[in-house]
Design an enzyme around this catalytic site. Structure first.
Site, PDB file in Angstrom:
ATOM      1  N   HIS A 141      34.360  35.480  37.770  1.00 34.97           N
ATOM      2  CA  HIS A 141      34.932  36.790  37.442  1.00 34.97           C
ATOM      3  C   HIS A 141      34.286  37.789  38.408  1.00 34.97           C
ATOM      4  CE1 HIS A 141      35.432  40.463  35.010  1.00 34.97           C
ATOM      5  NE2 HIS A 141      36.322  39.812  34.283  1.00 34.97           N
ATOM      6  N   ASP A 151      27.033  32.590  33.109  1.00 34.93           N
ATOM      7  CA  ASP A 151      27.915  33.576  32.506  1.00 34.93           C
ATOM      8  C   ASP A 151      28.655  32.865  31.369  1.00 34.93           C
ATOM      9  OD1 ASP A 151      30.054  35.102  31.769  1.00 34.93           O
ATOM     10  OD2 ASP A 151      30.785  35.497  33.799  1.00 34.93           O
ATOM     11  N   GLN A 156      32.988  33.440  28.353  1.00 39.36           N
ATOM     12  CA  GLN A 156      34.125  32.685  27.829  1.00 39.36           C
ATOM     13  C   GLN A 156      33.684  31.372  27.179  1.00 39.36           C
ATOM     14  OE1 GLN A 156      37.105  33.923  27.691  1.00 39.36           O
ATOM     15  NE2 GLN A 156      36.911  35.661  29.071  1.00 39.36           N
ATOM     16  N   LYS A 158      33.673  39.284  22.695  1.00 39.43           N
ATOM     17  CA  LYS A 158      34.441  38.048  22.864  1.00 39.43           C
ATOM     18  C   LYS A 158      34.145  37.060  21.733  1.00 39.43           C
ATOM     19  CE  LYS A 158      35.075  38.783  27.630  1.00 39.43           C
ATOM     20  NZ  LYS A 158      36.343  39.154  28.249  1.00 39.43           N
ATOM     21  N   CYS A 175      40.839  39.758  37.064  1.00 36.76           N
ATOM     22  CA  CYS A 175      39.562  40.071  37.711  1.00 36.76           C
ATOM     23  C   CYS A 175      39.023  38.868  38.480  1.00 36.76           C
ATOM     24  CB  CYS A 175      38.509  40.561  36.721  1.00 36.76           C
ATOM     25  SG  CYS A 175      38.933  42.144  36.002  1.00 36.76           S
TER      26      CYS A 175
END
Lengths: 141, 410
Positions: B127, B204, B207, B230, B368
């Site tokens: 991202h 990261d 997600q 999220k 993104c």
């Protein structure tokens, strides 16, 4: 017809559609019918960068009126671009520069002209007006 | 995992009031969970309780309400630590979100450890928020960015990853799950290979946190970042997990209140972890909301959530493939809750627009991830991202909506 007469006509045309899908079907048909921009103008110089769909715009003076041609890679954007062109193309530069574009709002597509909408339509309108301002300046001098 | 009880989705949906919202006269089908998830009443109630009965600033007041707010905030920190199995609570730093967490590490780690010519490894499927902060750090420190390529399936090329390491590699920053393709990366392998060369790794997990079990000690990951929103918590709250020794060595990211031990005009000394990295009044309500969201996940059962999402993904993949001309972008070995697709001859923006008008919320565009779109040579995709509260009936509405959109556009 003047810019406002054309806008009022579009508003009337759209008043016959009761739901979103019919409205969009009409816009898509307009998009398919839009006279394409001459390939030679489909360059980065003529590109108006929206975030998601790209719009190319070309302007020239014919018989003292501004003629616009445009294209987009997205068909709905192209339909909206077509509407904008039908309102402004062939009008005197000074009228375009001074035009108050209200039909988008009145046909329920206001969100498409919002600065937070990433379809390039607002940027295109600004660019059309800039061309008109530039042409009126040339004509005046 | 087979021992999990199946979720009663109809009952689950009553926890999420927004799922009853009407959009253009029909109940919304919300398939933009990759962008943000909806919030259960349990989280909304925690926010309301905080603001209506003990709103107060934390750590500064001697008074009762301040102490209560402080206790609630620190209880939430404990919940986060437990949720990801951190060794210490003070390894949990609250930030505004994944983006701020990465910026914090890129800045502070960069300032302490990066020298001109040093190298940072990221991947081709990051991202923008895991690209740009590192580019800024590179500019600032004279370091160089190296990129792990991906193959046409949307999987990282592990052999190439190996080859990127040199004696100048200082940190690896990779996404666990791709937000644009849904690829689940083999993070344990990626971490182990970096550690074999004594290079720390940032993951990261924006997600991943809502779709998989996260155990930072087993992974032995050095930094792990995610956003509360999220995982059913409010927007504006995020987490940076960092190993104690690394966080202790890094300088503060921002200066202000709460992060100091002693301030004189000659020299200021920093507070201990985690407060060294939490300047100013924190997002107390967001932190408490995050705690409530993790409680909700624990009570619902992460295994059951994973199973429900897996089933939904399988169904959606099968159903989407029945649409003529529809192609799913990327065929990774493992995929989590996200399907990116295109229909031949149709701009994703047009399809997204017509789905919207049929009350179906998807995301269109580059998500993104402009480098990912460039890799596949496409302007963007339509992305449907799922959560356990979605239903097969909603997937049917999506498929029907796509078919109708295609009929109108072609």
């Amino acid at each position: 017809m003047t810019i406002n007469e054309i806008q009022d006509q579009i508003i009337e045309d759209f008043s016959y559609y009761d739901d979103w899908m019919e409205k969009y079907e009409h816009i898509i048909q307009l998009g398919k019918a839009l006279p394409l921009i001459d390939e030679q103008y489909k360059t980065d110089d003529h590109l108006i960068r929206g975030c998601q769909s790209r719009v190319w715009l070309h302007a020239e003076i014919k018989d003292g009126k501004v003629q616009f041609t445009a294209d987009s890679d997205a068909i709905i954007t192209k339909g909206l671009v077509g509407l904008m062109i039908s309102v402004l193309s062939g009008q005197p530069a000074k009228d375009i520069a001074a035009a108050d574009i209200y039909f988008i709002d009145r046909i329920g597509l206001k969100s498409h002209l919002s600065p937070t909408r990433s379809n390039g339509l607002l940027a295109m309108l600004k660019q059309m007006k800039l061309y008109a301002v530039a042409f009126s300046a040339t004509q005046a001098s | 995992m087979s021992a999990t009880t199946k979720l009663d989705i109809a009952k689950i949906r009553t926890d999420f009031p927004i799922l009853n919202t009407q959009v253009y006269g029909r109940p919304v089908v919300y398939f933009d969970n990759g962008a943000t998830t909806q919030k259960p009443v349990q989280v909304l109630k925690a926010l309301e309780d905080y603001y209506s009965s003990y709103n107060s600033n934390v750590h500064r007041g001697v008074h009762f309400l301040s102490q209560k707010a402080t206790d609630a905030q620190e209880a939430a920190r404990r919940k986060v630590a437990q949720f990801i199995n951190a060794r210490h609570e003070h390894e949990i730093i609250f930030t505004r979100g994944t983006t701020e967490s990465i910026n914090l590490v890129a800045y502070s780690f960069g300032k302490r450890f990066l020298q001109p010519g040093d190298e940072i490894i990221i991947s081709a499927m990051e991202h923008h928020s895991n690209i740009v902060p590192w580019q800024l750090a590179c500019e600032d420190r004279g370091a160089v960015l190296k990129v792990v390529p991906m193959d046409s399936n949307g999987d990282l090329v592990l052999d190439e990853y190996e080859k990127l390491f040199t004696e100048k590699t200082r940190i690896v920053a990779l996404t666990w799950v791709s937000n644009s393709l849904g690829t689940v990366n083999p993070v344990q392998k990626l971490i182990d290979r970096a550690h074999a060369r004594q290079v720390p790794v940032l993951l990261d997990a924006a997600q991943a946190i809502q779709h998989t079990h996260v155990d930072v000690q087993t992974l032995d990951v050095d930094f792990l970042v995610f956003s509360g929103h999220k995982i059913y918590a409010p927007t504006g709250i995020g987490v940076l997990y960092g190993k104690e020794n690394l966080l202790n060595e890094m300088p503060p990211y921002q200066g202000g209140g709460s992060m100091i031990k002693q301030v004189t005009f000659a020299k200021t000394t920093w507070a201990d972890l985690p407060f060294k990295f939490e300047a100013g009044t924190p997002d107390v309500s967001g932190i408490i909301g995050l705690g409530a969201a993790l409680d909700y996940v624990n009570e619902t059962g992460l295994d059951a959530i994973i199973e429900a999402e897996h089933e939904l993904m399988q169904y959606a993949t099968e159903q989407l493939q029945t649409v003529p001309g529809l192609r799913i972008i990327g065929h990774p070995k493992e995929r989590a809750a996200t399907l990116s697709f295109l229909v031949d001859g149709i701009h994703p923006f047009d399809l997204g627009e017509l789905l919207d008008k049929q009350s179906i919320a998807v995301r269109t565009g580059h998500h993104c991830c402009q480098p990912v779109m460039e890799f596949f040579g496409i302007p963007g995709t339509v992305r449907a991202s799922f959560s356990f509260y979605n239903t097969k009936a909603e997937v049917d509405r999506l498929v029907e909506g796509i078919r109708k959109g295609i009929a109108m556009l072609q």
